[in-house]
Design a protein around this motif. Sequence first.
Motif, PDB file in Angstrom:
ATOM      1  N   GLY A   9       0.790  -1.223   0.000  1.00  0.00           N
ATOM      2  CA  GLY A   9       0.000   0.000   0.000  1.00  0.00           C
ATOM      3  C   GLY A   9       0.822   1.272   0.000  1.00  0.00           C
ATOM      4  N   LYS A  10       2.158   1.155   0.102  1.00  0.00           N
ATOM      5  CA  LYS A  10       3.023   2.332   0.158  1.00  0.00           C
ATOM      6  C   LYS A  10       3.536   2.681  -1.252  1.00  0.00           C
ATOM      7  CE  LYS A  10       2.576   2.473   4.573  1.00  0.00           C
ATOM      8  NZ  LYS A  10       3.621   1.990   5.481  1.00  0.00           N
ATOM      9  N   THR A  11       3.999   3.907  -1.398  1.00  0.00           N
ATOM     10  CA  THR A  11       4.571   4.380  -2.663  1.00  0.00           C
ATOM     11  C   THR A  11       6.088   4.377  -2.568  1.00  0.00           C
ATOM     12  OG1 THR A  11       2.677   5.777  -3.206  1.00  0.00           O
ATOM     13  CG2 THR A  11       4.771   6.336  -4.252  1.00  0.00           C
ATOM     14  N   ALA A  24       9.474  -4.189 -10.446  1.00  0.00           N
ATOM     15  CA  ALA A  24       8.655  -5.401 -10.601  1.00  0.00           C
ATOM     16  C   ALA A  24       8.445  -6.093  -9.261  1.00  0.00           C
ATOM     17  CB  ALA A  24       9.320  -6.353 -11.593  1.00  0.00           C
ATOM     18  N   ARG A  25       9.497  -6.152  -8.473  1.00  0.00           N
ATOM     19  CA  ARG A  25       9.376  -6.813  -7.165  1.00  0.00           C
ATOM     20  C   ARG A  25       8.557  -5.967  -6.183  1.00  0.00           C
ATOM     21  NH1 ARG A  25      13.597  -8.569  -9.810  1.00  0.00           N
ATOM     22  NH2 ARG A  25      14.557 -10.602  -9.397  1.00  0.00           N
ATOM     23  N   ALA A  26       8.699  -4.648  -6.278  1.00  0.00           N
ATOM     24  CA  ALA A  26       7.906  -3.775  -5.411  1.00  0.00           C
ATOM     25  C   ALA A  26       6.415  -3.918  -5.719  1.00  0.00           C
ATOM     26  CB  ALA A  26       8.350  -2.324  -5.586  1.00  0.00           C
ATOM     27  N   ARG A  54       3.043   0.907  -4.861  1.00  0.00           N
ATOM     28  CA  ARG A  54       2.878   1.790  -6.013  1.00  0.00           C
ATOM     29  C   ARG A  54       4.255   2.336  -6.376  1.00  0.00           C
ATOM     30  NH1 ARG A  54       2.024   7.471  -5.872  1.00  0.00           N
ATOM     31  NH2 ARG A  54       1.110   8.319  -7.786  1.00  0.00           N
ATOM     32  N   VAL A  55       4.584   2.319  -7.673  1.00  0.00           N
ATOM     33  CA  VAL A  55       5.917   2.710  -8.124  1.00  0.00           C
ATOM     34  C   VAL A  55       5.862   4.023  -8.904  1.00  0.00           C
ATOM     35  CG1 VAL A  55       7.884   2.057  -9.568  1.00  0.00           C
ATOM     36  CG2 VAL A  55       6.670   0.303  -8.246  1.00  0.00           C
ATOM     37  N   VAL A  56       6.752   4.945  -8.555  1.00  0.00           N
ATOM     38  CA  VAL A  56       6.979   6.159  -9.327  1.00  0.00           C
ATOM     39  C   VAL A  56       8.496   6.282  -9.513  1.00  0.00           C
ATOM     40  CG1 VAL A  56       4.900   7.280  -8.462  1.00  0.00           C
ATOM     41  CG2 VAL A  56       7.060   7.618  -7.254  1.00  0.00           C
ATOM     42  N   GLU A 104       7.227   2.900 -20.069  1.00  0.00           N
ATOM     43  CA  GLU A 104       7.064   2.382 -18.708  1.00  0.00           C
ATOM     44  C   GLU A 104       5.740   2.867 -18.125  1.00  0.00           C
ATOM     45  OE1 GLU A 104       8.921   0.141 -17.323  1.00  0.00           O
ATOM     46  OE2 GLU A 104      10.199   0.119 -19.100  1.00  0.00           O
ATOM     47  N   PRO A 105       5.060   2.012 -17.354  1.00  0.00           N
ATOM     48  CA  PRO A 105       3.724   2.373 -16.874  1.00  0.00           C
ATOM     49  C   PRO A 105       3.716   3.243 -15.623  1.00  0.00           C
ATOM     50  CG  PRO A 105       4.279   0.167 -16.142  1.00  0.00           C
ATOM     51  CD  PRO A 105       5.427   0.622 -16.994  1.00  0.00           C
ATOM     52  N   PHE A 106       4.882   3.572 -15.090  1.00  0.00           N
ATOM     53  CA  PHE A 106       4.958   4.268 -13.808  1.00  0.00           C
ATOM     54  C   PHE A 106       4.934   5.790 -14.008  1.00  0.00           C
ATOM     55  CE2 PHE A 106       7.873   0.516 -13.736  1.00  0.00           C
ATOM     56  CZ  PHE A 106       6.968  -0.363 -13.157  1.00  0.00           C
ATOM     57  N   ILE A 107       4.441   6.490 -13.019  1.00  0.00           N
ATOM     58  CA  ILE A 107       4.404   7.956 -13.072  1.00  0.00           C
ATOM     59  C   ILE A 107       5.821   8.505 -12.974  1.00  0.00           C
ATOM     60  CG2 ILE A 107       3.684  10.031 -11.821  1.00  0.00           C
ATOM     61  CD1 ILE A 107       1.130   8.553 -11.080  1.00  0.00           C
ATOM     62  N   TYR A 108       6.130   9.448 -13.850  1.00  0.00           N
ATOM     63  CA  TYR A 108       7.453  10.065 -13.909  1.00  0.00           C
ATOM     64  C   TYR A 108       7.423  11.436 -13.250  1.00  0.00           C
ATOM     65  CZ  TYR A 108      11.484  12.528 -15.878  1.00  0.00           C
ATOM     66  OH  TYR A 108      12.631  13.261 -16.045  1.00  0.00           O
ATOM     67  N   TYR A 109       8.428  11.717 -12.430  1.00  0.00           N
ATOM     68  CA  TYR A 109       8.618  13.030 -11.827  1.00  0.00           C
ATOM     69  C   TYR A 109       9.868  13.661 -12.428  1.00  0.00           C
ATOM     70  CZ  TYR A 109       5.233  12.240  -8.037  1.00  0.00           C
ATOM     71  OH  TYR A 109       4.091  12.034  -7.307  1.00  0.00           O
ATOM     72  N   ASP A 110       9.751  14.894 -12.886  1.00  0.00           N
ATOM     73  CA  ASP A 110      10.939  15.576 -13.393  1.00  0.00           C
ATOM     74  C   ASP A 110      11.675  16.332 -12.294  1.00  0.00           C
ATOM     75  OD1 ASP A 110       9.283  17.732 -12.955  1.00  0.00           O
ATOM     76  OD2 ASP A 110       9.138  18.328 -15.062  1.00  0.00           O
TER      77      ASP A 110
END
Length: 309
Positions: free
Chosen positions: A140-142, A157-159, A165-167, A177-183
């Motif tokens: 449940g954590k990011t 993948a393991r997370a 949740r992966v960013v 990649e399906p994860f949210i990107y932060y600049d």
Amino acid sequence: MPEEILQTHKLLDRCERSLAERFTVHKLHEAADKQALIRDISPRIRAIAGGNVDAALMDKLPRLELIANFGVGYDSIDTKAARERKIRVTNTPNVLNDAMAEITIGLMVALARRIPQADQFVRQGKWLKGSFPLLSELNGKTVGILGLGRIGKEVAARAQAMKMRVVYHGRNRQPNEPFIYYDNLADMARDADWLVLIAPGGKSTEKIVNRDVLTALGPEGFLVNVGRGTLVDEPVLVEMLQSGGIAGAALDVFEKEPTVPEALFALDNVVLSPHQGSATHQTRNKMGDLVVANLDAHFAGEPLLSAVV
């Protein structure tokens, strides 16, 4: 006659045996007079096995054509100088991805559940006097990953398998990649529960995790560093761990290894590891094999398997 190569530091026994079977190996790290050895062999050396190669060493080896680094990180090699001198550089990627991802998740679990501390709690008889405190879970954590490269993707993948949740943050967004990107790294740290560092070292990433990033991570955030110790402003990290500025840290790498800040030893909110991310028999043997394979390819006039320069 076999080609002569220079070995700059200790390698695995299996790798050294393979090198000795193919080449005449001169071991710089074992030489009583390193400069005398270099002067003697310099006209005959076309390749180096290992890292720790600066421009000065390159200039002393006028026929040098290849530096076959042992490790995925090659920040101990002056790649700019190598490129200027038309010297090829290889590393050993991919073969350590799984080992690195495993230890990353292992450090996260160890920190979240205080596994090293729980072990001592039992050994010291403290369980007889009361229960170990309640802690937190990963699900449940990011998790924010700094460096979504080959290893970063395996961690992601393991997370996800741990229901996280992966960013991610990096030099560029990866559109496939399906994860949210932060600049912005501080923005990602603000929104993440865990900040995992898997970026390479070097001037461009030195102290990229500074006070602003750690402050954004905050008193409920956890840091895991399996990249390079230089990624973090280490004195600031120690200060914030002591003050509760962040919740905890799991560290496999340090700024001045093997020296570790003594202040960390007394803290219960840290897990410390002796840079053992890829330190398994399987992975290190594969790394050594790739060093040898790149040397073989070079002297056979074939394409290098894992060139970085």
